[in-house]
Enzyme design. Structure first.
Site, PDB file in Angstrom:
ATOM      1  N   HIS A  89      -3.472 -17.296 -36.450  1.00 14.64           N
ATOM      2  CA  HIS A  89      -2.858 -18.619 -36.515  1.00 14.64           C
ATOM      3  C   HIS A  89      -3.724 -19.616 -35.762  1.00 14.64           C
ATOM      4  CE1 HIS A  89      -0.447 -16.959 -32.957  1.00 14.64           C
ATOM      5  NE2 HIS A  89      -1.211 -17.880 -32.434  1.00 14.64           N
ATOM      6  N   GLU A 107      -6.936 -17.978 -33.796  1.00 16.12           N
ATOM      7  CA  GLU A 107      -6.967 -16.834 -32.887  1.00 16.12           C
ATOM      8  C   GLU A 107      -6.487 -15.594 -33.611  1.00 16.12           C
ATOM      9  OE1 GLU A 107      -3.612 -16.330 -29.906  1.00 16.12           O
ATOM     10  OE2 GLU A 107      -3.488 -18.507 -30.221  1.00 16.12           O
ATOM     11  N   HIS A 141      -5.193 -13.355 -21.956  1.00 13.25           N
ATOM     12  CA  HIS A 141      -4.064 -13.764 -21.115  1.00 13.25           C
ATOM     13  C   HIS A 141      -4.204 -13.174 -19.714  1.00 13.25           C
ATOM     14  CE1 HIS A 141      -1.579 -15.847 -24.001  1.00 13.25           C
ATOM     15  NE2 HIS A 141      -1.573 -14.826 -24.837  1.00 13.25           N
TER      16      HIS A 141
END
EC number: 4.6.1.24
Length: 153
Positions: A89, A107, A141
């Protein structure tokens, strides 16, 4: 002590006269796989590929990155997603990374297991690519606050 020295000298003279060579022990192979990925192939051969990016403590070789990038871009071109996920997306770059290509960016997960993402839990790491399939960066992350990303090295 004299007998021991005499025995040693005798042994040396036998070796010298016989011309027999005493082989030196073979040096042990030292393999340092960090920062590399290492695998043992079914043939028993050991292979290592240098890390192109490191996300946290995970090393990603160029072949692993290419596999994730190609799969993500293939889904993008087909207007499809991996399984029931939303990947690939659009990536909005809220963190302000300096990418080498123009937006829009997308990504797609890259998995630390070495498998190519086909749906399910995406893990922490992502390949970022443009609408032409060019790799921009790997981000993670891990080490970021909230749902943000930091650049992989």
């Amino acid at each position: 002590m004299v007998q021991l020295l005499s025995a040693f000298v005798s042994l040396l003279s036998v070796v010298a006269v016989s011309g027999a060579a005493i082989p030196a022990p073979a040096p042990e192979a030292v393999v340092d796989v960090a920062p590399e990925t290492a695998t043992i192939e079914p043939t028993g051969n050991f292979t290592a590929q240098a890390c192109m990016y490191i996300c946290g403590s995970v090393c990603y070789s160029s072949s692993a990155i290419s596999a994730a990038l190609n799969k993500g871009y293939s889904y993008y071109e087909d207007g499809a997603t991996a399984g029931s996920s939303s990947y690939p997306h659009r990536y909005n770059n809220y963190e302000g990374f300096d990418f080498p290509t123009a937006k829009p960016w997308y990504e797609f997960p890259i998995l630390s297991s070495g498998r190519v993402y086909t749906g399910g839990s995406p893990g922490a790491d992502r390949v970022i690519f443009d609408s032409h399939g060019n790799l921009d960066m790997l981000i993670t992350h891990n080490g970021a606050s909230g749902n943000n990303f930091v650049a992989c090295n």
